[in-house]
Design a protein around this motif. Structure first.
Motif, PDB file in Angstrom:
ATOM      1  N   LEU A 277      13.626 -76.142-121.131  1.00 56.94           N
ATOM      2  CA  LEU A 277      12.437 -76.983-121.162  1.00 56.94           C
ATOM      3  C   LEU A 277      12.022 -77.392-119.746  1.00 56.94           C
ATOM      4  CD1 LEU A 277      10.417 -78.390-123.015  1.00 56.94           C
ATOM      5  CD2 LEU A 277      12.001 -80.308-123.142  1.00 56.94           C
ATOM      6  N   TRP A 278      13.004 -77.678-118.910  1.00 62.11           N
ATOM      7  CA  TRP A 278      12.721 -78.066-117.532  1.00 62.11           C
ATOM      8  C   TRP A 278      12.038 -76.930-116.768  1.00 62.11           C
ATOM      9  CZ3 TRP A 278      11.766 -82.272-115.221  1.00 62.11           C
ATOM     10  CH2 TRP A 278      11.756 -82.341-113.830  1.00 62.11           C
TER      11      TRP A 278
ATOM     12  N   VAL B  42      12.071 -79.943-130.064  1.00 61.41           N
ATOM     13  CA  VAL B  42      12.340 -80.562-128.757  1.00 61.41           C
ATOM     14  C   VAL B  42      11.044 -81.089-128.140  1.00 61.41           C
ATOM     15  CG1 VAL B  42      13.078 -80.075-126.384  1.00 61.41           C
ATOM     16  CG2 VAL B  42      14.454 -79.267-128.290  1.00 61.41           C
TER      17      VAL B  42
ATOM     18  N   ASP C  97       8.307 -81.993-129.721  1.00 65.79           N
ATOM     19  CA  ASP C  97       7.823 -83.126-130.516  1.00 65.79           C
ATOM     20  C   ASP C  97       8.661 -84.379-130.283  1.00 65.79           C
ATOM     21  OD1 ASP C  97       5.825 -81.510-131.547  1.00 65.79           O
ATOM     22  OD2 ASP C  97       6.839 -81.171-133.464  1.00 65.79           O
ATOM     23  N   VAL C  98       9.978 -84.243-130.292  1.00 66.47           N
ATOM     24  CA  VAL C  98      10.867 -85.395-130.148  1.00 66.47           C
ATOM     25  C   VAL C  98      10.732 -86.032-128.770  1.00 66.47           C
ATOM     26  CG1 VAL C  98      13.311 -86.054-129.966  1.00 66.47           C
ATOM     27  CG2 VAL C  98      12.533 -84.696-131.894  1.00 66.47           C
ATOM     28  N   THR C  99      10.568 -85.211-127.730  1.00 71.45           N
ATOM     29  CA  THR C  99      10.477 -85.734-126.371  1.00 71.45           C
ATOM     30  C   THR C  99       9.065 -86.190-126.011  1.00 71.45           C
ATOM     31  OG1 THR C  99      10.062 -83.523-125.467  1.00 71.45           O
ATOM     32  CG2 THR C  99      12.369 -84.282-125.540  1.00 71.45           C
TER      33      THR C  99
ATOM     34  N   ASP D 228      17.258 -75.256-124.738  1.00 71.76           N
ATOM     35  CA  ASP D 228      17.871 -76.540-124.412  1.00 71.76           C
ATOM     36  C   ASP D 228      17.076 -77.210-123.292  1.00 71.76           C
ATOM     37  OD1 ASP D 228      18.680 -75.369-121.995  1.00 71.76           O
ATOM     38  OD2 ASP D 228      20.819 -75.396-122.486  1.00 71.76           O
ATOM     39  N   SER D 229      17.588 -78.305-122.786  1.00 77.41           N
ATOM     40  CA  SER D 229      16.857 -79.086-121.780  1.00 77.41           C
ATOM     41  C   SER D 229      16.628 -78.316-120.483  1.00 77.41           C
ATOM     42  CB  SER D 229      17.580 -80.395-121.485  1.00 77.41           C
ATOM     43  OG  SER D 229      18.873 -80.144-120.975  1.00 77.41           O
TER      44      SER D 229
ATOM     45  N   LEU E  87       6.758 -84.140-125.261  1.00 76.21           N
ATOM     46  CA  LEU E  87       6.255 -83.204-124.263  1.00 76.21           C
ATOM     47  C   LEU E  87       5.243 -82.208-124.814  1.00 76.21           C
ATOM     48  CD1 LEU E  87       9.513 -82.606-122.224  1.00 76.21           C
ATOM     49  CD2 LEU E  87       7.467 -83.842-121.515  1.00 76.21           C
TER      50      LEU E  87
END
Length: 111
Positions: free
Chosen positions: A61-62, A90, A92-94, A57-58, A96
């Protein structure tokens, strides 16, 4: 939610960190702690092997972004291996995906 197992294999200034399970709000402090220790102990290349990662989740990722920035400040990098599933989507969509070098083979991470 499943837990997260973090296995570290170190060779000189390079470390491979294998993740197994879910990287989320509850488990991300464990990964943050391990990465902070490695960076503080002189690792300049850290490879995250996400082959067995089931979820990210975010907050997970952080943690990866924080480590990438910390390593970058000292001339190193955080690389990703075996990226798939939720983590791939995640990234690809962001947008990052560009923050990390291309997917690597953890066996050749030092090159």
């Amino acid at each position: 939610m499943a837990g997260l197992a973090v296995e570290v294999e170190r060779a000189g200034s390079t470390a491979v960190v294998r993740l197994d399970g879910d990287l989320d709000k509850l488990s991300s402090p464990l990964l943050r702690e391990r990465l902070t220790e490695l960076i503080g102990d002189g690792c300049d290349i850290v490879v995250i092997d996400a082959g067995e990662l089931g979820f990210c989740d975010s907050s997970g990722l952080w943690v990866l972004l924080e480590a990438q920035r910390a390593l970058g400040r000292q001339g190193g990098s955080l690389r990703l291996a075996h990226v798939h599933g939720v983590l791939r989507r995640v990234l690809d969509v962001t947008g990052l995906s560009a923050a990390f070098p291309p997917d690597v083979d953890p066996g050749t991470a030092s090159g």
